[in-house]
Structures are given as C-alpha cells and as structure tokens.
Design an enzyme around this catalytic site. Structure first.
Site, PDB file in Angstrom:
ATOM      1  N   CYS A 142      -7.054  38.378 -51.799  1.00 21.14           N
ATOM      2  CA  CYS A 142      -8.450  38.369 -52.240  1.00 21.14           C
ATOM      3  C   CYS A 142      -9.194  39.633 -51.787  1.00 21.14           C
ATOM      4  CB  CYS A 142      -9.152  37.097 -51.796  1.00 21.14           C
ATOM      5  SG  CYS A 142     -10.681  36.777 -52.730  1.00 21.14           S
ATOM      6  N   HIS A 235      -6.541  32.734 -54.346  1.00 19.62           N
ATOM      7  CA  HIS A 235      -6.312  32.018 -53.092  1.00 19.62           C
ATOM      8  C   HIS A 235      -5.308  30.891 -53.325  1.00 19.62           C
ATOM      9  CE1 HIS A 235      -9.218  33.793 -50.295  1.00 19.62           C
ATOM     10  NE2 HIS A 235     -10.080  33.854 -51.288  1.00 19.62           N
ATOM     11  N   GLU A 237      -3.310  29.802 -51.364  1.00 14.23           N
ATOM     12  CA  GLU A 237      -3.144  29.041 -50.129  1.00 14.23           C
ATOM     13  C   GLU A 237      -4.192  27.927 -49.981  1.00 14.23           C
ATOM     14  OE1 GLU A 237      -6.324  31.981 -49.025  1.00 14.23           O
ATOM     15  OE2 GLU A 237      -4.546  31.966 -50.306  1.00 14.23           O
TER      16      GLU A 237
END
Length: 309
Positions: A142, A235, A237
């Site tokens: 990011c 993102h 994750e």
C-alpha cells in the site's frame, strides 16, 4: 514448493513451458536448506493487528521463518503500547547491521501527505537503500509500495477525489507469473487509500513489470524485472472486519466517507462482511516466499548480491 521429477520425464518440458516450477533429482540432492530471515517494517498504527495479519499468512507454508519486527528510529507510535514495542520490536538502526532474505514494508495512513513531509521519510529511505544491497526480495504494501516506487523509481502517487475503500477486482496481466500462480484471472483485493499509482507510469518504466491492475484503483501489483522488489497497493492481509472498523472510525470522525464498495452484504454496515480474498492472500504470500525468496536467496545469507541499479 516445487515438484521433484526425473530430469528426463517427458512432461518436464511442457511444465517448464507453462512456467510450472519443477526440480530435478540432481538439484534436489544438492539443495541446502536453512531458516529464512524476514524483516517486517511495521508502519501501521495498529501494529499488533498488522502483526497477526501478516504472520498468519507468512506461517502458512512448510518453510521455517525467523521473523524480525522493526520500528522506525525516532518515530513515536501513538496507538501501540510502549511495553509491546520495547519487548518485541527492534530499532531500525539494527537493520543496518545484518542481511535478510526478505523484507516487508507495510502501509501507513499518511498517503495524503507528500512523501518528504512524513516525519520518518529520511529513515525509511535509508532502509530502502540498504535493502537494495542486503535484502534479497522486498515486499512493499500500500503506502509502502508508493513510497518504494517514488524513492527507487521516481514514480509519484496521485491524490483521488475521494477515498478508495472496498473490495476491488483486479485483472491478472501475466498468466505465467510465479507470484500470481493459482490466482483467478480476476481476483478481489481489499483497498483503503486516498491515492493511486497509474498503470501507465509502471508500463513506461523498463525496469518494472505491471502484473495486475484495476481500472478505477490503478496499479495493483508490480515488480522489478530482477524480482527483487514487489509492490502491492492493496491490503490482502486484512481481516474480514478491518474495512468495517475503518469505515465506522471515519464515520465517527465525521468524515465525508462513502460505504466500502463491494463489501457489506446489500451495502448494509450492520451485516457481517465475508472474506472473499482469503485464498488470494495465502497464495500471494506463499508464492512470494517460495519463488522470490526461498528459491532465489543464497544459502549463505552474506552472499546476497546488490540489486544492480
């Protein structure tokens, strides 16, 4: 992980043509194995949540990994208990004393600032420069990806008129790219940012390859041609409820924010959002660890070569 086959098996040539990673018996017998050394530069304010998200993905492989958590020297974290940082984090000064097989530089909620206005920008630039010679493969996430592209390649971010928040589907552009092995042709990526990297800026740089993009959010995944730098603007994750927490936080602050796109069922924030990207996330991190760290980094970590640029 690679499949081990006889070097003369007829299927070997076709597998290699399809860019499927195979290992011959001779290579398998000569292969040396040791734990991977992975550094995480955690710039997110909610450090404990980010630790769990990343470690959950990094731990889903057969590889043994030694994790090293670093905080930026001189930067005071306002959202993480100081005892936690003192116990589990190492000062970024310690990075410069050793080499790593892989490094992850996370995002940070500072994308509306110019890079040079970020209070730890100089220290982060030192880390990125050091990584070119002392880390085999660095994954930038990011804002971290935007910072890496700006510092290393001179590619700037573009401020959007509104926040990009939601689940955006990206198109896979390289069918045989090892980093995207197992991905669907179109895959979901959680996104939460006010800026983007234009795909055309990546295409215009001969040192980079564009791997995935979204028409609205721009570049999703890119890499350096030598595979030493990986840039992901989303993102993967994130937990299922991370975007919900961010949305409610922004609403409480009175920000002019729209509901996350393609996220809540029926766009109702009272309903639990399902994870539609979990399998993609696990594939992405296992592919990075396998193909661009484990299979490429030298057995003697002190022999990691310079990037050459």
């Amino acid at each position: 992980m690679p499949i081990k086959i006889d070097a003369n098996l007829p299927a070997r040539q076709e597998l290699e043509n399809e860019n499927i990673f195979v290992m011959t018996q001779d290579r398998a017998l000569s292969q040396e194995i040791r734990p991977l050394e992975i550094a995480i530069i955690n710039l997110m304010p909610t450090k404990e949540a980010t630790e769990l998200q990343l470690l959950r993905l990094l731990g889903n492989t057969p590889l043994q990994i030694n994790i090293h958590l670093f905080q930026i020297e001189g930067h005071i974290s306002k959202h993480t208990n100081s005892n936690h940082l003192e116990r589990f984090y190492i000062s970024s000064d310690e990075i410069f004393k050793r080499k790593f097989d892989g490094m992850i530089i996370t995002g940070a909620p500072v994308e509306q600032l110019k890079f040079e206005q970020v209070d730890y920008w100089d220290e982060l630039c030192k880390i990125m420069d050091y990584a070119k010679k002392n880390v085999y493969s660095t994954l930038y996430i990011c804002w971290g990806a935007m910072a890496g592209l700006y510092h290393l390649y001179g590619i700037d971010k573009y401020l959007m008129g509104k926040k990009l928040s939601g689940i955006y589907k990206s198109k896979k552009l390289e069918p045989t790219e090892p980093l995207l092995r197992g991905f669907d042709d179109v895959f979901p990526v959680p996104t939460s940012r006010y800026t983007k990297i234009k795909s055309e800026d990546i295409r215009a740089n001969p040192s980079l390859r564009l791997l995935a993009e979204n028409e609205e959010t721009g570049m999703t995944i890119a890499k350096s041609v030598d595979n030493r730098c990986i840039f992901m603007t989303g993102h993967l994750e994130y937990d299922p409820d991370t975007l919900a927490k961010e949305y409610l936080r922004d609403v409480e602050k009175g920000l002019d924010i729209t509901i996350p796109k393609n996220y809540f069922p029926h766009d109702n924030p009272n309903l639990v959002a399902p994870s539609t990207w979990r399998s993609t996330a696990h594939l992405f991190y296992s592919n990075w660890l396998n193909y661009y760290v484990y299979q490429m980094t030298p057995f003697n970590i002190n022999e990691i070569p310079n990037c050459g640029w």
